[in-house]
Design a protein around this motif. Sequence first.
Motif, PDB file in Angstrom:
ATOM      1  N   ASP A   1       0.827  -1.204   0.000  1.00 23.54           N
ATOM      2  CA  ASP A   1       0.000   0.000   0.000  1.00 23.54           C
ATOM      3  C   ASP A   1       0.863   1.257   0.000  1.00 23.54           C
ATOM      4  OD1 ASP A   1      -2.830  -1.175   0.544  1.00 23.54           O
ATOM      5  OD2 ASP A   1      -1.531  -2.129   2.040  1.00 23.54           O
ATOM      6  N   ARG A   2       2.011   1.157   0.635  1.00 24.07           N
ATOM      7  CA  ARG A   2       2.935   2.292   0.695  1.00 24.07           C
ATOM      8  C   ARG A   2       4.366   1.776   0.542  1.00 24.07           C
ATOM      9  NH1 ARG A   2      -1.368   4.255   0.379  1.00 24.07           N
ATOM     10  NH2 ARG A   2      -2.307   5.928   1.644  1.00 24.07           N
ATOM     11  N   ILE A   3       5.193   2.573  -0.124  1.00 27.10           N
ATOM     12  CA  ILE A   3       6.619   2.280  -0.234  1.00 27.10           C
ATOM     13  C   ILE A   3       7.378   3.552   0.106  1.00 27.10           C
ATOM     14  CG2 ILE A   3       8.522   1.578  -1.749  1.00 27.10           C
ATOM     15  CD1 ILE A   3       6.514  -0.003  -3.410  1.00 27.10           C
ATOM     16  N   LEU A   4       8.324   3.440   1.020  1.00 21.40           N
ATOM     17  CA  LEU A   4       9.175   4.560   1.402  1.00 21.40           C
ATOM     18  C   LEU A   4      10.619   4.224   1.076  1.00 21.40           C
ATOM     19  CD1 LEU A   4       9.733   7.287   2.821  1.00 21.40           C
ATOM     20  CD2 LEU A   4       9.841   6.010   4.990  1.00 21.40           C
ATOM     21  N   VAL A   5      11.241   5.040   0.252  1.00 19.63           N
ATOM     22  CA  VAL A   5      12.643   4.848  -0.128  1.00 19.63           C
ATOM     23  C   VAL A   5      13.453   5.986   0.479  1.00 19.63           C
ATOM     24  CG1 VAL A   5      14.272   4.603  -2.040  1.00 19.63           C
ATOM     25  CG2 VAL A   5      11.925   3.767  -2.293  1.00 19.63           C
ATOM     26  N   THR A   6      14.535   5.650   1.183  1.00 15.99           N
ATOM     27  CA  THR A   6      15.341   6.683   1.827  1.00 15.99           C
ATOM     28  C   THR A   6      16.774   6.696   1.310  1.00 15.99           C
ATOM     29  OG1 THR A   6      15.786   5.193   3.684  1.00 15.99           O
ATOM     30  CG2 THR A   6      13.936   6.701   3.918  1.00 15.99           C
ATOM     31  N   THR A   7      16.934   6.298   0.072  1.00 13.94           N
ATOM     32  CA  THR A   7      18.229   6.425  -0.599  1.00 13.94           C
ATOM     33  C   THR A   7      17.939   6.810  -2.042  1.00 13.94           C
ATOM     34  OG1 THR A   7      20.328   5.295  -1.046  1.00 13.94           O
ATOM     35  CG2 THR A   7      18.339   3.980  -1.219  1.00 13.94           C
ATOM     36  N   ALA A   8      18.761   7.672  -2.610  1.00  5.74           N
ATOM     37  CA  ALA A   8      18.383   8.354  -3.848  1.00  5.74           C
ATOM     38  C   ALA A   8      18.657   7.546  -5.111  1.00  5.74           C
ATOM     39  CB  ALA A   8      19.105   9.691  -3.933  1.00  5.74           C
ATOM     40  N   PHE A   9      17.688   7.587  -6.020  1.00  7.11           N
ATOM     41  CA  PHE A   9      17.802   6.999  -7.350  1.00  7.11           C
ATOM     42  C   PHE A   9      17.899   8.116  -8.387  1.00  7.11           C
ATOM     43  CE2 PHE A   9      16.044   3.401  -5.098  1.00  7.11           C
ATOM     44  CZ  PHE A   9      16.465   2.285  -5.801  1.00  7.11           C
ATOM     45  N   PRO A  10      18.530   7.845  -9.536  1.00  5.36           N
ATOM     46  CA  PRO A  10      18.586   8.865 -10.597  1.00  5.36           C
ATOM     47  C   PRO A  10      17.238   9.050 -11.289  1.00  5.36           C
ATOM     48  CG  PRO A  10      19.637   6.837 -11.331  1.00  5.36           C
ATOM     49  CD  PRO A  10      19.357   6.675  -9.865  1.00  5.36           C
ATOM     50  N   ALA A  11      16.346   8.056 -11.186  1.00  2.00           N
ATOM     51  CA  ALA A  11      14.996   8.142 -11.746  1.00  2.00           C
ATOM     52  C   ALA A  11      14.092   7.260 -10.888  1.00  2.00           C
ATOM     53  CB  ALA A  11      14.977   7.672 -13.199  1.00  2.00           C
ATOM     54  N   MET A  12      12.786   7.497 -10.950  1.00  5.01           N
ATOM     55  CA  MET A  12      11.874   6.713 -10.128  1.00  5.01           C
ATOM     56  C   MET A  12      12.021   5.224 -10.453  1.00  5.01           C
ATOM     57  SD  MET A  12       9.688   6.908  -7.679  1.00  5.01           S
ATOM     58  CE  MET A  12       9.048   8.585  -7.576  1.00  5.01           C
TER      59      MET A  12
ATOM     60  N   SER B   1      -3.380  -0.562  -6.484  1.00  6.71           N
ATOM     61  CA  SER B   1      -4.114   0.582  -7.011  1.00  6.71           C
ATOM     62  C   SER B   1      -4.528   1.475  -5.848  1.00  6.71           C
ATOM     63  CB  SER B   1      -5.357   0.117  -7.777  1.00  6.71           C
ATOM     64  OG  SER B   1      -6.055   1.224  -8.308  1.00  6.71           O
ATOM     65  N   GLY B   2      -4.239   2.751  -5.959  1.00  8.91           N
ATOM     66  CA  GLY B   2      -4.481   3.677  -4.865  1.00  8.91           C
ATOM     67  C   GLY B   2      -3.300   3.815  -3.923  1.00  8.91           C
ATOM     68  N   GLY B   3      -2.280   2.968  -4.107  1.00 10.58           N
ATOM     69  CA  GLY B   3      -1.084   3.023  -3.269  1.00 10.58           C
ATOM     70  C   GLY B   3      -0.154   4.147  -3.689  1.00 10.58           C
ATOM     71  N   SER B   4       0.751   4.517  -2.812  1.00 11.83           N
ATOM     72  CA  SER B   4       1.696   5.585  -3.135  1.00 11.83           C
ATOM     73  C   SER B   4       3.099   5.250  -2.663  1.00 11.83           C
ATOM     74  CB  SER B   4       1.246   6.926  -2.539  1.00 11.83           C
ATOM     75  OG  SER B   4       1.142   6.844  -1.131  1.00 11.83           O
ATOM     76  N   MET B   5       4.048   5.846  -3.348  1.00 14.50           N
ATOM     77  CA  MET B   5       5.469   5.624  -3.078  1.00 14.50           C
ATOM     78  C   MET B   5       6.164   6.966  -2.974  1.00 14.50           C
ATOM     79  SD  MET B   5       8.207   3.736  -5.567  1.00 14.50           S
ATOM     80  CE  MET B   5       9.977   3.939  -5.354  1.00 14.50           C
ATOM     81  N   ILE B   6       7.019   7.103  -1.969  1.00 13.56           N
ATOM     82  CA  ILE B   6       7.823   8.310  -1.812  1.00 13.56           C
ATOM     83  C   ILE B   6       9.283   7.908  -1.932  1.00 13.56           C
ATOM     84  CG2 ILE B   6       8.576  10.073  -0.191  1.00 13.56           C
ATOM     85  CD1 ILE B   6       5.793  10.278   0.858  1.00 13.56           C
ATOM     86  N   ALA B   7      10.013   8.617  -2.791  1.00 16.14           N
ATOM     87  CA  ALA B   7      11.418   8.295  -3.019  1.00 16.14           C
ATOM     88  C   ALA B   7      12.189   9.562  -3.370  1.00 16.14           C
ATOM     89  CB  ALA B   7      11.565   7.282  -4.153  1.00 16.14           C
ATOM     90  N   PRO B   8      13.465   9.651  -2.957  1.00 15.34           N
ATOM     91  CA  PRO B   8      14.295  10.791  -3.339  1.00 15.34           C
ATOM     92  C   PRO B   8      14.912  10.560  -4.718  1.00 15.34           C
ATOM     93  CG  PRO B   8      15.448   9.446  -1.722  1.00 15.34           C
ATOM     94  CD  PRO B   8      14.132   8.783  -1.982  1.00 15.34           C
ATOM     95  N   LEU B   9      14.789  11.543  -5.581  1.00 15.61           N
ATOM     96  CA  LEU B   9      15.358  11.464  -6.916  1.00 15.61           C
ATOM     97  C   LEU B   9      16.460  12.494  -7.063  1.00 15.61           C
ATOM     98  CD1 LEU B   9      12.205  11.050  -9.195  1.00 15.61           C
ATOM     99  CD2 LEU B   9      13.561   9.299  -8.033  1.00 15.61           C
ATOM    100  N   ILE B  10      17.556  12.089  -7.692  1.00 11.99           N
ATOM    101  CA  ILE B  10      18.681  12.990  -7.915  1.00 11.99           C
ATOM    102  C   ILE B  10      18.316  13.944  -9.041  1.00 11.99           C
ATOM    103  CG2 ILE B  10      21.112  13.139  -8.561  1.00 11.99           C
ATOM    104  CD1 ILE B  10      21.380  10.243  -7.447  1.00 11.99           C
TER     105      ILE B  10
ATOM    106  N   CYS C   1      18.749  17.013  -4.620  1.00  2.00           N
ATOM    107  CA  CYS C   1      17.961  15.784  -4.532  1.00  2.00           C
ATOM    108  C   CYS C   1      16.570  16.172  -4.035  1.00  2.00           C
ATOM    109  CB  CYS C   1      18.631  14.810  -3.566  1.00  2.00           C
ATOM    110  SG  CYS C   1      17.840  13.193  -3.466  1.00  2.00           S
ATOM    111  N   ARG C   2      15.534  15.674  -4.697  1.00  3.48           N
ATOM    112  CA  ARG C   2      14.163  16.056  -4.368  1.00  3.48           C
ATOM    113  C   ARG C   2      13.315  14.833  -4.053  1.00  3.48           C
ATOM    114  NH1 ARG C   2      10.673  20.174  -4.510  1.00  3.48           N
ATOM    115  NH2 ARG C   2      12.376  21.602  -4.964  1.00  3.48           N
ATOM    116  N   MET C   3      12.535  14.936  -2.983  1.00  5.85           N
ATOM    117  CA  MET C   3      11.624  13.870  -2.631  1.00  5.85           C
ATOM    118  C   MET C   3      10.373  13.966  -3.496  1.00  5.85           C
ATOM    119  SD  MET C   3      11.554  11.216  -0.745  1.00  5.85           S
ATOM    120  CE  MET C   3      12.480  11.250   0.793  1.00  5.85           C
ATOM    121  N   VAL C   4       9.996  12.829  -4.081  1.00  6.53           N
ATOM    122  CA  VAL C   4       8.877  12.779  -5.016  1.00  6.53           C
ATOM    123  C   VAL C   4       7.890  11.708  -4.558  1.00  6.53           C
ATOM    124  CG1 VAL C   4       8.210  12.233  -7.394  1.00  6.53           C
ATOM    125  CG2 VAL C   4      10.266  13.576  -6.955  1.00  6.53           C
ATOM    126  N   ARG C   5       6.591  11.979  -4.720  1.00  7.46           N
ATOM    127  CA  ARG C   5       5.556  10.989  -4.389  1.00  7.46           C
ATOM    128  C   ARG C   5       4.813  10.589  -5.660  1.00  7.46           C
ATOM    129  NH1 ARG C   5       1.795  13.078  -0.065  1.00  7.46           N
ATOM    130  NH2 ARG C   5       1.201  14.538  -1.710  1.00  7.46           N
TER     131      ARG C   5
END
Length: 217
Positions: A148-159, A169-178, A184-188
């Motif tokens: 339902d949720r994914i939290l990433v705390t290390t940065a990827f160059p792309a999602m 469906s309806g789930g969300s993921m937050i990850a930092p993108l370079i 580096c910006r956190m994106v949902r």
Amino acid sequence: MTARVAEREGFAALVLRLRAEGISDIDLLTAVEQTPRSQFVPPEFAGSAYSSRTLPIPCGSFMEGADMAVRLLDRLKLKPGHRVLEVGTGSGFTAAVMGRIVERVLSIDRYKTLVNDAQQRLDALSLRNVIVRQADGSVGLQGEGTFDRILVTTAFPAMPRFYVEQLVSGGSMIAPLIASEDSCRMVRLTRVGSRFERDDLFEVPYMPIVPKLASIL
């Protein structure tokens, strides 16, 4: 000042700062209060456990400041019954807080030392619904179904698509993108049927993800 009093005062100061940002989710703040943050920081930094400072932890890693940790969890909008994947266990603090709200948390890290330390802290708090595992987060995680949720705390160059595809469906993921060499910006991303809605959140200090399991630490 006793450790218990220092813990209470540190938490109270954190709540005041968070409320100034508009963060007032009572379930989240209660989960943070029930998870003594001083037990997750190195002993020499116990006095800064509830500060906004980024603190070093073993294996050359770091844990985000208390404000940032709660801000990320607030953006996740965690609910009872959720299954959550965390990529980057670190100290185990965010996994522990999430475990007090959701049904199950699976947290992975490439460092065996961090995995073992986090598991000991979780066991001490009797959080049996949080599972910590050593795994290479740079290549995704197969065989665990959807979350339902994914939290990433290390940065990827792309999602990372392999994680996005593990959302319900309806789930969300937050990850930092370079975004650039020094940004580096956190994106949902929220899954709506077969498409994804993207929200850019805020700048974050996370370091690029390191592939493969650590061979020694």
